[in-house]
Write a protein that holds these residues in place. Structure first.
Motif, PDB file in Angstrom:
ATOM      1  N   CYS A 148      28.346  44.970  34.287  1.00  0.00           N
ATOM      2  CA  CYS A 148      29.683  45.523  34.029  1.00  0.00           C
ATOM      3  C   CYS A 148      29.785  46.926  34.608  1.00  0.00           C
ATOM      4  N   GLU A 149      28.822  47.737  34.284  1.00  0.00           N
ATOM      5  CA  GLU A 149      28.809  49.125  34.753  1.00  0.00           C
ATOM      6  C   GLU A 149      28.616  49.200  36.270  1.00  0.00           C
ATOM      7  N   ALA A 150      27.779  48.307  36.790  1.00  0.00           N
ATOM      8  CA  ALA A 150      27.509  48.324  38.235  1.00  0.00           C
ATOM      9  C   ALA A 150      28.762  48.021  39.053  1.00  0.00           C
ATOM     10  N   GLY A 151      29.687  47.282  38.440  1.00  0.00           N
ATOM     11  CA  GLY A 151      30.926  46.957  39.155  1.00  0.00           C
ATOM     12  C   GLY A 151      32.058  47.919  38.865  1.00  0.00           C
ATOM     13  N   ALA A 152      31.793  48.976  38.081  1.00  0.00           N
ATOM     14  CA  ALA A 152      32.853  49.898  37.642  1.00  0.00           C
ATOM     15  C   ALA A 152      33.656  50.405  38.832  1.00  0.00           C
ATOM     16  N   GLY A 153      34.971  50.389  38.671  1.00  0.00           N
ATOM     17  CA  GLY A 153      35.846  50.831  39.753  1.00  0.00           C
ATOM     18  C   GLY A 153      36.209  49.732  40.722  1.00  0.00           C
ATOM     19  N   ARG A 154      35.511  48.619  40.645  1.00  0.00           N
ATOM     20  CA  ARG A 154      35.771  47.524  41.597  1.00  0.00           C
ATOM     21  C   ARG A 154      36.288  46.255  40.909  1.00  0.00           C
ATOM     22  N   ALA A 195      38.749  43.692  39.312  1.00  0.00           N
ATOM     23  CA  ALA A 195      40.176  43.447  39.521  1.00  0.00           C
ATOM     24  C   ALA A 195      40.930  43.290  38.206  1.00  0.00           C
ATOM     25  N   LEU A 196      40.194  43.252  37.115  1.00  0.00           N
ATOM     26  CA  LEU A 196      40.810  43.146  35.779  1.00  0.00           C
ATOM     27  C   LEU A 196      40.131  44.173  34.878  1.00  0.00           C
ATOM     28  N   PRO A 197      40.778  44.530  33.745  1.00  0.00           N
ATOM     29  CA  PRO A 197      40.201  45.575  32.885  1.00  0.00           C
ATOM     30  C   PRO A 197      38.770  45.268  32.454  1.00  0.00           C
ATOM     31  N   GLN A 198      37.921  46.279  32.637  1.00  0.00           N
ATOM     32  CA  GLN A 198      36.489  46.118  32.438  1.00  0.00           C
ATOM     33  C   GLN A 198      36.132  45.722  31.004  1.00  0.00           C
ATOM     34  N   GLU A 199      36.944  46.199  30.023  1.00  0.00           N
ATOM     35  CA  GLU A 199      36.552  45.982  28.622  1.00  0.00           C
ATOM     36  C   GLU A 199      36.587  44.503  28.216  1.00  0.00           C
ATOM     37  N   GLY A 200      37.299  43.663  28.982  1.00  0.00           N
ATOM     38  CA  GLY A 200      37.353  42.242  28.600  1.00  0.00           C
ATOM     39  C   GLY A 200      36.375  41.362  29.353  1.00  0.00           C
ATOM     40  N   LEU A 201      35.474  41.979  30.132  1.00  0.00           N
ATOM     41  CA  LEU A 201      34.719  41.176  31.104  1.00  0.00           C
ATOM     42  C   LEU A 201      33.345  40.689  30.641  1.00  0.00           C
ATOM     43  N   GLU A 202      32.862  41.181  29.501  1.00  0.00           N
ATOM     44  CA  GLU A 202      31.504  40.772  29.100  1.00  0.00           C
ATOM     45  C   GLU A 202      31.339  39.245  29.002  1.00  0.00           C
ATOM     46  N   PRO A 203      32.298  38.528  28.378  1.00  0.00           N
ATOM     47  CA  PRO A 203      32.126  37.057  28.332  1.00  0.00           C
ATOM     48  C   PRO A 203      32.122  36.428  29.731  1.00  0.00           C
ATOM     49  N   ALA A 204      32.892  37.015  30.655  1.00  0.00           N
ATOM     50  CA  ALA A 204      32.915  36.485  32.022  1.00  0.00           C
ATOM     51  C   ALA A 204      31.566  36.700  32.694  1.00  0.00           C
ATOM     52  N   ILE A 205      31.001  37.885  32.477  1.00  0.00           N
ATOM     53  CA  ILE A 205      29.712  38.207  33.107  1.00  0.00           C
ATOM     54  C   ILE A 205      28.623  37.272  32.585  1.00  0.00           C
ATOM     55  N   SER A 206      28.566  37.110  31.271  1.00  0.00           N
ATOM     56  CA  SER A 206      27.483  36.261  30.753  1.00  0.00           C
ATOM     57  C   SER A 206      27.667  34.813  31.174  1.00  0.00           C
ATOM     58  N   GLN A 226      45.970  34.873  40.295  1.00  0.00           N
ATOM     59  CA  GLN A 226      44.885  34.143  40.962  1.00  0.00           C
ATOM     60  C   GLN A 226      44.024  35.107  41.793  1.00  0.00           C
ATOM     61  N   THR A 227      44.683  36.042  42.453  1.00  0.00           N
ATOM     62  CA  THR A 227      43.958  37.024  43.274  1.00  0.00           C
ATOM     63  C   THR A 227      43.038  37.886  42.407  1.00  0.00           C
ATOM     64  N   GLN A 228      43.535  38.274  41.226  1.00  0.00           N
ATOM     65  CA  GLN A 228      42.700  39.073  40.312  1.00  0.00           C
ATOM     66  C   GLN A 228      41.496  38.263  39.829  1.00  0.00           C
ATOM     67  N   LEU A 229      41.752  37.015  39.437  1.00  0.00           N
ATOM     68  CA  LEU A 229      40.651  36.160  38.957  1.00  0.00           C
ATOM     69  C   LEU A 229      39.622  35.945  40.060  1.00  0.00           C
ATOM     70  N   ALA A 230      40.102  35.789  41.289  1.00  0.00           N
ATOM     71  CA  ALA A 230      39.195  35.581  42.426  1.00  0.00           C
ATOM     72  C   ALA A 230      38.395  36.850  42.706  1.00  0.00           C
ATOM     73  N   GLY A 231      39.032  38.000  42.538  1.00  0.00           N
ATOM     74  CA  GLY A 231      38.335  39.271  42.736  1.00  0.00           C
ATOM     75  C   GLY A 231      37.182  39.431  41.752  1.00  0.00           C
ATOM     76  N   VAL A 232      37.444  39.071  40.504  1.00  0.00           N
ATOM     77  CA  VAL A 232      36.383  39.138  39.491  1.00  0.00           C
ATOM     78  C   VAL A 232      35.257  38.176  39.846  1.00  0.00           C
ATOM     79  N   ALA A 233      35.609  36.951  40.215  1.00  0.00           N
ATOM     80  CA  ALA A 233      34.587  35.941  40.527  1.00  0.00           C
ATOM     81  C   ALA A 233      33.739  36.378  41.726  1.00  0.00           C
ATOM     82  N   ASP A 234      34.389  36.936  42.746  1.00  0.00           N
ATOM     83  CA  ASP A 234      33.647  37.378  43.938  1.00  0.00           C
ATOM     84  C   ASP A 234      32.650  38.488  43.589  1.00  0.00           C
TER      85      ASP A 234
END
Ligand SMILES: [Zn+2]
Length: 272
Positions: free
Chosen positions: A245-251, A253-264, A221-229
């Motif tokens: 995606c790139e702008a958040g690099a290093g920050r 809370a979950l692996p960056q390669e799976g985040l594109e659907p979350a971002i859109s 839950q903490t990881q999911l909340a970190g991504v949402a924040d």
């Protein structure tokens, strides 16, 4: 993979390739409840065969934890019993899984014969926020705790076994998967609601991976909340969607390669 593991009293999990999908079974007096049906009728039939290792009793009901293909494309081999799913499963099947399957068939994606054999089969009993199901002598509570992995996630609670079957709201063998129809900004609250319900000694069976406990659920839950924040922060700062995606690099809370659907999905939600 391996055989059935009894994860709670009369509650079994079997992990299947591909995708390390969890199929669960609740054994009640005189019948079985099957939770999720894998990705094709052949794979669904294989579940049926493996059930005979547990008992000769029949399957009396099926629950889909959500509409994604790896949880529902075996439904047609269980069409002789009620199939329970959330109210919004049919709409999700129509919006996402049906065109995806058509594309896979048209493009000849492997395994070609398995995809061609799928007849997308919606649940026959649709449920809302709560539903109580009896399987022989056992009570199974179905709960929809809010939007997250999809808008149609159901969790199953077996109070008599201290066991929860939670679909892809929680994943163990990989990070939580942001896929079709995900709600990355709402997912943290939904998993927080789950964590409040799970007892300290309860067993939580994820949609993919080994059973976990409340501490694991809280950590995810903490990881999911970190991504949402961070999604909210980047959007508010005016970072364009294609650079987020790139702008958040290093920050993240979950692996960056799976985040594109979350971002859109998040940008779309924040822009409307
Ligand atoms: Zn899923």
């Amino acid at each position: 993979m391996t055989g059935w593991a009894e994860v709670g009293d009369g509650v079994f999990q079997r992990r299947y390739d591909p995708l390390d999908i969890s199929i669960c079974v609740v054994r009640g007096r005189g019948g079985l409840l099957v939770v999720d049906t894998r990705s094709s009728p052949r794979q669904g039939e294989e579940i049926r065969e493996h059930l005979r290792e547990l008992t000769a009793d029949p399957v009396v009901a099926v629950v889909n934890t959500h509409a994604h293909f790896d949880h529902s494309f075996g439904n047609q081999v269980f069409a002789d019993v009620p199939i329970y799913g959330h109210d919004l499963v049919p709409a999700h099947l129509e919006a996402y899984e049906t065109p995806m399957l058509a594309a896979w068939v048209a493009e000849g994606i492997e395994p070609v014969e398995e995809w061609a054999a799928v007849r997308i089969t919606a649940p026959t009993v649709l449920v809302g926020a709560e539903h109580r199901l009896t399987i022989g002598d056992r009570v199974v509570e179905l709960r929809h705790l809010g939007r997250g992995h999809t808008d149609n996630d159901l969790v199953l609670h077996l109070a008599d076994a201290g066991t929860w079957i939670v679909g892809d709201l929680v994943e163990e063998s990989g990070p939580p998967m942001y896929g079709s129809g995900c709600f990355p900004l709402e997912w943290p609250a939904t998993v927080a609601a789950l964590a409040r319900l799970v007892g300290p000694d309860d067993v939580v069976v994820p949609g993919h991976g080994s059973p976990v406990n409340r501490l694991f659920v809280e950590a995810q839950q903490t990881q999911l909340a970190g991504v949402a924040d961070l999604l909210r922060e980047l959007h508010a700062a005016g970072v364009p969607v294609e650079r987020a995606c790139e702008a958040g690099a290093g920050r993240w809370a979950l692996p960056q390669e799976g985040l594109e659907p979350a971002i859109s999905a998040a940008y779309e939600a924040l822009s409307t």
